[in-house]
Design a protein around this motif. Structure first.
Motif, short mmCIF file in Angstrom:
data_model
loop_
_atom_site.label_atom_id
_atom_site.label_comp_id
_atom_site.label_asym_id
_atom_site.label_seq_id
_atom_site.Cartn_x
_atom_site.Cartn_y
_atom_site.Cartn_z
N TYR A 147 0.29 -1.25 0.10
CA TYR A 147 0.10 0.28 -0.19
C TYR A 147 1.12 1.70 0.23
O TYR A 147 0.51 1.95 -0.20
CB TYR A 147 -0.98 -0.30 1.24
N ARG A 150 1.06 3.11 -3.36
CA ARG A 150 0.27 4.90 -3.59
C ARG A 150 0.42 5.96 -2.90
O ARG A 150 -0.02 7.25 -2.99
CB ARG A 150 -1.08 4.18 -2.85
N TRP A 172 -0.85 -7.83 -3.41
CA TRP A 172 -2.00 -7.11 -4.55
C TRP A 172 -3.05 -7.54 -4.80
O TRP A 172 -3.27 -8.81 -5.24
CB TRP A 172 -1.20 -6.33 -5.27
N ARG A 176 -7.89 -5.03 -8.57
CA ARG A 176 -6.63 -3.68 -8.78
C ARG A 176 -6.00 -3.30 -9.11
O ARG A 176 -5.07 -3.43 -9.33
CB ARG A 176 -6.55 -3.07 -7.28
N ARG A 177 -5.56 -4.49 -10.13
CA ARG A 177 -4.21 -4.90 -10.73
C ARG A 177 -3.95 -3.96 -11.43
O ARG A 177 -2.63 -3.17 -11.30
CB ARG A 177 -4.03 -6.78 -11.62
N SER A 178 -4.50 -3.35 -12.20
CA SER A 178 -4.58 -1.63 -13.69
C SER A 178 -3.02 -1.00 -12.67
O SER A 178 -2.53 -0.39 -12.97
CB SER A 178 -5.66 -1.18 -14.36
N HIS A 179 -4.05 -0.86 -11.48
CA HIS A 179 -3.50 0.11 -10.40
C HIS A 179 -1.95 -0.04 -10.17
O HIS A 179 -0.93 0.61 -10.10
CB HIS A 179 -4.12 0.76 -8.91
N TRP A 180 -1.48 -1.33 -9.64
CA TRP A 180 0.11 -1.86 -9.80
C TRP A 180 1.06 -1.85 -10.19
O TRP A 180 2.05 -1.24 -10.16
CB TRP A 180 -0.57 -3.29 -9.23
N LEU A 182 0.37 0.29 -12.61
CA LEU A 182 0.55 2.16 -12.76
C LEU A 182 1.73 2.52 -12.54
O LEU A 182 2.22 3.29 -12.70
CB LEU A 182 -0.89 2.53 -12.71
N LEU A 183 1.28 2.05 -10.76
CA LEU A 183 1.96 2.62 -10.05
C LEU A 183 3.09 2.41 -9.68
O LEU A 183 4.10 3.54 -9.28
CB LEU A 183 1.39 2.56 -8.03
#
Length: 257
Positions: A147, A150, A172, A176-180, A182-183
């Motif tokens: 976390y 983020r 993770w 929310r894999r797309s956030h993983w 991207l971040l």
């Protein structure tokens, strides 16, 4: 430098003791790598909140002992992911352990940003307070957990402390894999650093895991990415590219805040 990210599948039918031994064997199989990375809370599963207190261990507990020996046997720097740590005074922490190739503890990092929005980890575990870096031959690691990804200010603090390679073990969720992805790329680009992010596979506490461990270079290019299942993702990277990138595109020098 060669890094191996071991994307462990957390199977609820496998005991913690058995998993420790299995993972230690996987670490030993990486002899020849420079750095081996395990995921967050792989002993219990990051969403298995009901297991945190039961499986919590002291810093130098069973996982510490098994992973220290595995690092020494393989002759690698080992980021052993994180464990539910019980402090002698009582609080629980989500604590990462980093071992040298001799099996000595090089660093411990207590996760600063706890996930859960007033439930789960956020209320069951205490927050860490210290940023942690580890000097390896050829690069300096900045240590974060799941976390934390983020919160860009944490990573900027690690870079200010000398970090060139940012290591992020995680549990993770798939949803929310797309956030993983991207971040991980964002943290690499904005800090002009390598990001090595190692997640879990499988399903634990009824939460499917994203997998897709990823290695990103200082330009934000993905050097390697795992699939959804348990696997070892091995990549060779040149830590010298951090200095080159920061020289060719010196954006960090233009910081105002």
């Amino acid at each position: 430098m060669r890094a191996s990210l071991i994307q462990i599948a957390v199977d609820e039918d496998e005991s913690v003791t058995s998993r420790r031994q299995r993972v230690a064997s996987l670490v030993r199989d990486q002899a020849g790598a420079d750095l081996v990375i395990l995921p967050e809370l792989w002993t219990t599963g990051a969403f298995a909140y009901e297991d945190f207190a039961r499986e919590a261990e002291p810093l130098e507990g069973p996982t510490y002992e098994v992973m220290a020996k595995a690092a020494s046997d393989a002759g690698v720097w080992l980021h052993a992911g994180s464990i539910p740590e019980r402090d002698p005074e009582g609080p629980l922490y989500n604590t990462s352990l980093v071992f040298s190739p001799s099996g000595d503890l090089a660093a411990a990092y207590r996760k600063i940003h706890r996930f859960g929005f007033d439930k789960g980890e956020a209320v069951m575990m205490s927050a860490g307070r210290e940023l942690v870096t580890v000097r390896l031959p050829g690069t300096t690691l900045g240590v974060a957990t799941c976390y934390d990804l983020r919160f860009p200010e944490l990573f900027r603090g690690l870079v200010d402390a000398g970090a060139e390679t940012l290591v992020v073990p995680a549990g993770w969720p798939e949803r929310r894999r797309s956030h993983w992805t991207l971040l991980a790329q964002a943290r690499a680009v904005e800090n002009q650093a390598f990001v090595l992010a190692c997640g879990t596979a499988g399903t634990h506490a009824r939460v499917p895991q994203a997998g897709h461990s990823i290695v990103v270079d200082p330009w934000g290019e993905v050097l390697a990415e795992a699939g959804a299942e348990e696997q070892v993702l091995t990549v060779d990277f040149d830590p010298g590219r951090v200095a080159t990138t920061r020289e060719l595109f010196p954006a960090l020098k233009d910081r105002v805040l």
